[in-house]
Design an enzyme around this catalytic site. Structure first.
Site, short mmCIF file in Angstrom:
data_model
loop_
_atom_site.label_atom_id
_atom_site.label_comp_id
_atom_site.label_asym_id
_atom_site.label_seq_id
_atom_site.Cartn_x
_atom_site.Cartn_y
_atom_site.Cartn_z
CG HIS A 239 -1.67 -1.24 1.46
ND1 HIS A 239 -2.88 -1.53 0.89
CD2 HIS A 239 -1.32 -2.33 2.19
CE1 HIS A 239 -3.28 -2.73 1.28
NE2 HIS A 239 -2.34 -3.25 2.07
CB SER B 21 14.09 22.69 -13.81
OG SER B 21 13.38 23.90 -13.97
CE LYS C 182 11.56 19.88 -10.35
NZ LYS C 182 10.27 19.98 -11.02
CD GLU D 105 9.01 12.68 -15.09
OE1 GLU D 105 8.23 13.19 -14.29
OE2 GLU D 105 9.80 13.34 -15.77
#
Ligand code: ARG
Length: 466
Positions: free
Chosen positions: A162, A283, A289, A296
């Site tokens: 979970h 970024s 970042k 992804e």
């Protein structure tokens, strides 16, 4: 007359010459099936050799045909071949060029054959080759995972259910779960190859032929185990393409799950892994970042691969026997799924090999959240003979007490623990340390480093044989 003109202007807008141009555009497949040129030529040469050997065409014509086809192969590979949409598909483009090159003998090549068995054999050859490519790529990924697993057989991390920390496991064990998954993908590829290893060539349009062809010979020449046994099935079957898409979709799903974990692990909040610069980007506006773009994209591209499976299943579900032009829609799905999967496998192999594992962060997280509560309960069962349900209850009280004191379970004092159950001794602290918890899970397939290393050895051996 004038009515016709008006309606044509309404629906024929971008097709200058009306219905003929629309038909050409919807009918042509050359823009994508040119990918099958090598398979098409190989199939035609094998077919021509068989026609000559069975006396259906002369040896002299066969020689001209083979020579012409080899010239075309060179032209295509050199980029000098002119593909024409007017000639619809790869089969007709090649045959038309063959006629230019060798004259009337070219017309004999299509004896005892149809584009229906021709396209079926071309695509089968292509998909079979792709399956071998996928198998190699999978082996590369499995090897990369085995290496990381070996390195981290004893590196403790939280195991989740979970998405909540459940029990400590090792990172090596986690990697080995993916080895199991990708090995199943590999076995699916091998099964699919086994089933698609039959040649449809010689089924002709659908019913076979009255010429004395030898389908066993062409099957063998093209590297198939045997010819398909039913001519109707030969030209109408696309199971091999569906199976490829299905195994690609399952494999992509596995890749996507791993990609998702890498994305989570590489967040600053987790900090379990750091992706190499080659598989992440910065970024343009936020200098702090580092985005896991490759992971992804692996996750994102899974949608495409699965979409292709659903697409072709939907095309095939309404097809009466045998061939229908609908089936021309099989190719773009297969080609794009193949290209996408190859890329996903390569990117994932790179990410797995290059990522830096932060063992300290994993260990710290593994110790939080009272992760060894089950070990405490197991100790009560093993040492004090408590029924598991009661041990569970006692442990629950210990967890509540630890929460109260704002400490981890292993930081409770012996007195605290004895206030819950007087039978508890100092020995209990040996199971409350995450390292010991992990070490104790020696059941077959469990997370103990000794077990993980056994599985690594077994897989290395199996892979070596593959
Ligand atoms: N371009 C066609 C395809 O990809 C080849 C077969 C055409 N056969 C036919 N009977 N029209 O399916």
């Amino acid at each position: 007359m004038s009515d016709k003109k008006t309606s044509n202007q309404m629906w024929g807008g971008r097709f200058a010459s009306g219905p003929a141009a629309i038909m050409e555009a919807i009918n042509a497949s050359i823009s994508f099936d040119r990918k099958l040129y090598a398979q098409d030529i190989k199939g035609s040469i094998a077919h021509s050799e068989m026609l000559a050997q069975t006396g259906i065409i002369s040896a002299a014509d066969q020689e001209k045909i083979a020579h012409g086809l080899n010239t075309i192969l060179k032209e295509i590979e050199a980029g000098s071949f002119e593909f024409s949409t007017r000639l619809e598909d790869i089969h007709m483009n090649i045959e038309a060029r063959l006629a230019d090159l060798i004259g009337p003998a070219a017309g004999r090549l299509h004896t005892a054959r149809s584009r229906n068995d021709q396209v079926a054999v071309d695509l089968r050859l292509w998909v079979k080759d792709e399956c071998f490519r996928v198998a190699e790529a999978l082996k590369g990924l499995i090897k990369a995972l085995l290496e990381r697993a070996e390195e981290h057989a004893a590196t403790v991390m939280p195991g989740f259910t979970h998405m909540q920390a459940a029990q400590p496991v090792t990172f090596g064990h986690h990697c080995m779960a993916y080895v199991e998954m990708f090995s199943r993908d590999l076995s699916r590829v091998r099964d699919a190859i086994e089933r698609m290893d039959e040649s449809p060539l010689g089924a002709a349009a659908l019913a076979g032929t009255s010429f004395p062809i030898d389908r066993h010979q062409t099957a063998k020449a093209l590297g198939f185990r045997e010819p398909m046994r039913n001519s109707l099935d030969s030209v109408s079957d696309r199971d091999f393409a569906l199976e490829f898409l299905a195994l690609a979709a399952i494999c992509a799903t596995h890749l996507s799950r791993l990609a998702e974990e890498i994305i989570i692990w590489s967040t600053p909040q987790f900090g379990f892994v750091r992706l190499s610069d080659s598989f992440s980007t910065g970024s343009s506006i936020m200098p702090q970042k580092k985005n896991p773009d490759a992971a992804e994209l692996v996750r994102g591209k899974t949608g495409r691969v699965t979409g292709h499976l659903v697409g072709l299943l939907t095309v095939m579900k309404g097809m009466p026997l045998t061939y229908g032009k609908d089936m021309q829609e099989d190719k773009e799905s297969v080609f794009d799924a193949a290209e996408t999967l190859d890329l996903m496998l390569a990117a994932m192999t790179g990410m797995v090999s290059d990522m830096t594992v932060n063992a300290a962060a994993m260990k710290k997280a593994a110790g939080s959240g009272h992760a060894t509560a089950t070990d405490l309960a197991d100790w009560l069962v093993r040492t004090l003979g408590l029924p598991f349900r009661e041990a569970h209850h006692v442990t629950g009280r210990a967890v509540a007490l630890a929460e109260d004191r704002k400490v981890g379970l292993e930081k409770l004092s012996l007195e605290d623990l004895q206030s819950i159950n007087p039978g508890i001794t100092a020995d209990i602290f040996s199971v409350l340390a995450v390292q010991n918890s992990v070490k104790s899970r020696t059941s077959f397939g469990g997370t103990a480093p000794s077990e993980v290393r056994k599985q690594i050895r077994a897989w290395k051996k199996r892979l070596g044989k593959a």
